[in-house]
Write an enzyme that holds these catalytic residues in place. Structure first.
Site, PDB file in Angstrom:
ATOM      1  N   ASP A  29     -54.776 -59.800  41.015  1.00  0.00           N
ATOM      2  CA  ASP A  29     -54.583 -61.248  40.862  1.00  0.00           C
ATOM      3  C   ASP A  29     -53.191 -61.517  40.305  1.00  0.00           C
ATOM      4  O   ASP A  29     -52.844 -61.054  39.217  1.00  0.00           O
ATOM      5  CB  ASP A  29     -55.652 -61.810  39.918  1.00  0.00           C
ATOM      6  N   SER A  53     -61.315 -70.108  39.038  1.00  0.00           N
ATOM      7  CA  SER A  53     -59.976 -70.321  38.489  1.00  0.00           C
ATOM      8  C   SER A  53     -60.008 -71.417  37.411  1.00  0.00           C
ATOM      9  O   SER A  53     -60.744 -71.286  36.439  1.00  0.00           O
ATOM     10  CB  SER A  53     -59.007 -70.648  39.628  1.00  0.00           C
ATOM     11  N   HIS A  59     -55.536 -63.710  43.947  1.00  0.00           N
ATOM     12  CA  HIS A  59     -56.172 -64.873  43.331  1.00  0.00           C
ATOM     13  C   HIS A  59     -56.942 -65.715  44.342  1.00  0.00           C
ATOM     14  O   HIS A  59     -57.952 -66.329  43.999  1.00  0.00           O
ATOM     15  CB  HIS A  59     -55.105 -65.746  42.645  1.00  0.00           C
TER      16      HIS A  59
END
Length: 286
Positions: A234, A169, A263
């Site tokens: 996501d 991320s 995610h």
């Protein structure tokens, strides 16, 4: 990373802020620290974890985790962890974690992951996270990983060809920046983002001068084998980011698109561990 309101959108384009302002708006959510380093009187530190760190192993296993401080070129003292998962590991992973977690919360995951794929894991907390001083910002993010890289190279004597850079991320941002400047054993980009503006405004087609985290422009300079991992559902960083990053990687290997994953749950799918094992223990060795 949340979208912006109409008024914020108008403000952004009428008087665009500096990239660090966008970065702060989009990305940084340091949690209350879940760990501390206690000096043991010999110049070393003992890792202490709060209940919120949710340590899943024994107290004896905690001895495999070494904590220490290093200092960035921007003057911030940051916390680092070295997790000795394996005595036979060829590779050490330099892991840049995601948002809203710190090293305490990640420590069990690191030990479990490294043990399963036969890698040692080195990680650090960004400025303003955990025991790290300073405030989170884009410039500090790059300085933080540079300091971690230097500590890993000098303190443990690990050469670049035996280092795998792993970013998750927001952690893909410093990972791509470092990988664009150094050749390493490999790079893993887990739920990467193209840039801050492209997350906030999905129709953005170019990199504006005030954009933050422009990984999309740095990825073509990454010369190491690169594995891209992304969940197809996501809800934070759209799957299209992973696809585009993959397409721009000069040395991309077969990616892992995790069907139905969001995610924060990619690691729960069996394909995740299988792909990492194949990449680290087969593809990189042969």
């Amino acid at each position: 990373m949340n979208g912006l309101s109409l008024s914020e959108f108008c403000c952004l384009f009428c008087c665009p802020p500096c990239p660090s302002r966008i970065a702060a708006k989009l990305a940084f959510l340091p949690p209350e620290p879940t760990y501390d380093f206690l000096a043991d009187g010999t110049g070393k530190y003992v890792l202490t974890l709060t209940e919120r760190a949710e340590w899943q192993y024994t107290d004896q296993d905690k001895e495999k985790v070494e904590g220490f401080y290093t200092r960035t070129n921007r003057g911030n003292k940051i916390g680092c962890l070295y997790v000795r998962c394996s005595n036979t590991a060829r590779f050490t992973i330099l892991f840049s974690h995601g948002n809203a977690v710190d090293l305490g919360q990640m420590s069990s995951f690191y030990l479990g992951l490294g043990s399963r794929i036969n890698c040692n894991i080195f990680s650090y907390d960004y400025s303003g996270y955990g025991v790290s001083a300073g405030k989170p910002s884009e410039k500090n993010l790059y300085a933080d990983i540079d300091a971690a890289w230097l500590a890993l190279r000098t303190r443990y004597g690990i050469s670049p060809e035996n280092i795998i850079l792993y970013g998750q991320s927001i952690g893909t941002v410093p990972t791509v920046d470092l990988a664009a400047r150094y050749e390493v054993g490999a790079v893993i980009l887990h739920s990467p983002l193209m840039s801050g503006m492209r997350v906030a405004f999905p129709n953005t087609k170019r990199t504006w001068f005030f954009d933050a985290f422009p990984s999309i422009d740095k990825v073509p300079k990454v010369t190491s084998p690169t594995l891209v991992i992304h969940g197809t559902e996501d809800e934070v960083i759209d799957f299209s980011h992973g696809l585009t990053i993959f397409e721009r990687c000069p040395k991309a290997v077969e990616p892992l698109w995790v069907e139905g994953a969001g995610h924060n749950d990619v690691e729960l799918y069996t394909a995740y561990l299988e792909r990492l094992k194949q990449f680290v223990n087969v593809e990189l060795v042969n």
